[in-house]
Design a protein around this motif. Structure first.
Motif, PDB file in Angstrom:
ATOM      1  N   TRP A 123       0.838  -1.205   0.000  1.00  0.00           N
ATOM      2  CA  TRP A 123       0.000   0.000   0.000  1.00  0.00           C
ATOM      3  C   TRP A 123       0.868   1.246   0.000  1.00  0.00           C
ATOM      4  O   TRP A 123       1.828   1.345   0.743  1.00  0.00           O
ATOM      5  CB  TRP A 123      -0.901   0.001   1.240  1.00  0.00           C
ATOM      6  CG  TRP A 123      -1.884   1.120   1.220  1.00  0.00           C
ATOM      7  CD1 TRP A 123      -1.777   2.314   1.858  1.00  0.00           C
ATOM      8  CD2 TRP A 123      -3.113   1.165   0.498  1.00  0.00           C
ATOM      9  NE1 TRP A 123      -2.868   3.105   1.595  1.00  0.00           N
ATOM     10  CE2 TRP A 123      -3.707   2.415   0.758  1.00  0.00           C
ATOM     11  CE3 TRP A 123      -3.766   0.281  -0.342  1.00  0.00           C
ATOM     12  CZ2 TRP A 123      -4.917   2.800   0.212  1.00  0.00           C
ATOM     13  CZ3 TRP A 123      -4.984   0.665  -0.873  1.00  0.00           C
ATOM     14  CH2 TRP A 123      -5.548   1.909  -0.592  1.00  0.00           C
ATOM     15  N   THR A 125       0.976   5.802  -1.449  1.00  0.00           N
ATOM     16  CA  THR A 125       0.368   6.976  -2.057  1.00  0.00           C
ATOM     17  C   THR A 125       1.408   7.684  -2.910  1.00  0.00           C
ATOM     18  O   THR A 125       2.510   7.950  -2.441  1.00  0.00           O
ATOM     19  CB  THR A 125      -0.148   7.949  -0.972  1.00  0.00           C
ATOM     20  OG1 THR A 125      -1.112   7.272  -0.172  1.00  0.00           O
ATOM     21  CG2 THR A 125      -0.778   9.180  -1.584  1.00  0.00           C
ATOM     22  N   ARG A 133      -3.286  12.518  -7.238  1.00  0.00           N
ATOM     23  CA  ARG A 133      -2.597  11.500  -6.426  1.00  0.00           C
ATOM     24  C   ARG A 133      -3.281  10.145  -6.605  1.00  0.00           C
ATOM     25  O   ARG A 133      -4.470  10.067  -6.883  1.00  0.00           O
ATOM     26  CB  ARG A 133      -2.507  11.895  -4.968  1.00  0.00           C
ATOM     27  CG  ARG A 133      -3.761  11.775  -4.175  1.00  0.00           C
ATOM     28  CD  ARG A 133      -3.540  12.162  -2.703  1.00  0.00           C
ATOM     29  NE  ARG A 133      -4.750  11.988  -1.961  1.00  0.00           N
ATOM     30  CZ  ARG A 133      -5.703  12.880  -1.840  1.00  0.00           C
ATOM     31  NH1 ARG A 133      -5.577  14.050  -2.423  1.00  0.00           N
ATOM     32  NH2 ARG A 133      -6.791  12.632  -1.155  1.00  0.00           N
ATOM     33  N   GLU A 135      -3.756   6.507  -4.558  1.00  0.00           N
ATOM     34  CA  GLU A 135      -3.663   5.808  -3.272  1.00  0.00           C
ATOM     35  C   GLU A 135      -4.106   4.379  -3.524  1.00  0.00           C
ATOM     36  O   GLU A 135      -5.239   4.153  -3.941  1.00  0.00           O
ATOM     37  CB  GLU A 135      -4.601   6.445  -2.240  1.00  0.00           C
ATOM     38  CG  GLU A 135      -4.379   7.910  -2.020  1.00  0.00           C
ATOM     39  CD  GLU A 135      -5.518   8.581  -1.273  1.00  0.00           C
ATOM     40  OE1 GLU A 135      -6.619   7.987  -1.159  1.00  0.00           O
ATOM     41  OE2 GLU A 135      -5.313   9.702  -0.815  1.00  0.00           O
TER      42      GLU A 135
END
Length: 190
Positions: A123, A125, A133, A135
């Motif tokens: 995970w 960003t 962005r 994520e």
């Protein structure tokens, strides 16, 4: 004259006693303890208090097989990824080889998340220099699996991404939703 003084004192005492007598009536009486206890909010029973097996678990979010689901870290409100972009490229915080870190690219894009073998993995960003962005999940340095792309205007594309960085899912803007696909950071809706 003495009569006037005594009558003035008597009047003063009378008014003074009336003030205390009537002012005492205007004050609310304190509630008794049973009344206070009845009005206090009751603590609701927690499942963890009732079942010892549940309280000993480390994870409460599990998949169908009982395996813990990886918790997606929320970016802390005090950290602005764009603040890292002002300096030179490279690792700015943490372990950008095998662990959690923040890395700034030559393009001034900033990645915050997990690394494995110096590649984005798990995970993370990615804050683009233009204000957009991504994520979501990464695999071998590429977008892979569930994620969401947030445009600089606040609209959101949520869906499943392939290794090329393209995705299929839903696009939400100003409360309206549409089925769309994202290719090379460009949106195509039906």
């Amino acid at each position: 004259m003495i009569k006037k003084i005594f009558s003035s004192i008597a009047l003063f005492v009378f008014l003074f006693s009336c003030y205390f007598f009537f002012s005492d009536c205007s004050k609310p009486k304190p509630k008794s303890n049973p009344e206070i206890e009845r009005l206090k909010p009751k603590k609701k029973a927690d499942d963890r208090d009732q079942d010892s097996d549940i309280s000993s678990r480390e994870y409460f979010d599990e998949d169908a097989d009982g395996k813990p689901i990886e918790r997606k870290p929320e970016p802390s409100p005090g950290i602005n990824l764009r603040s890292f972009a002002s300096g030179s490229p490279g690792c700015k915080k943490g372990n950008c080889k095998n662990g959690e870190g923040v890395y700034v690219y030559d393009t001034k894009d900033v990645y915050s998340g997990r690394f494995s073998g110096e590649m984005r993995e798990g995970w993370g960003t990615l804050a683009y220099s233009d204000g957009d962005r991504y994520e979501g999940n990464w695999s071998e340095d590429k977008k892979s699996g569930a994620g969401r792309y947030v445009f600089r205007d606040g609209s959101v594309f949520s869906g499943s991404f392939t290794a090329e960085g393209n995705g299929n899912g839903k696009y939400t803007k100003a409360g309206r939703t549409a089925r769309c696909r994202l290719e090379n950071r460009k949106l195509f809706c039906k």
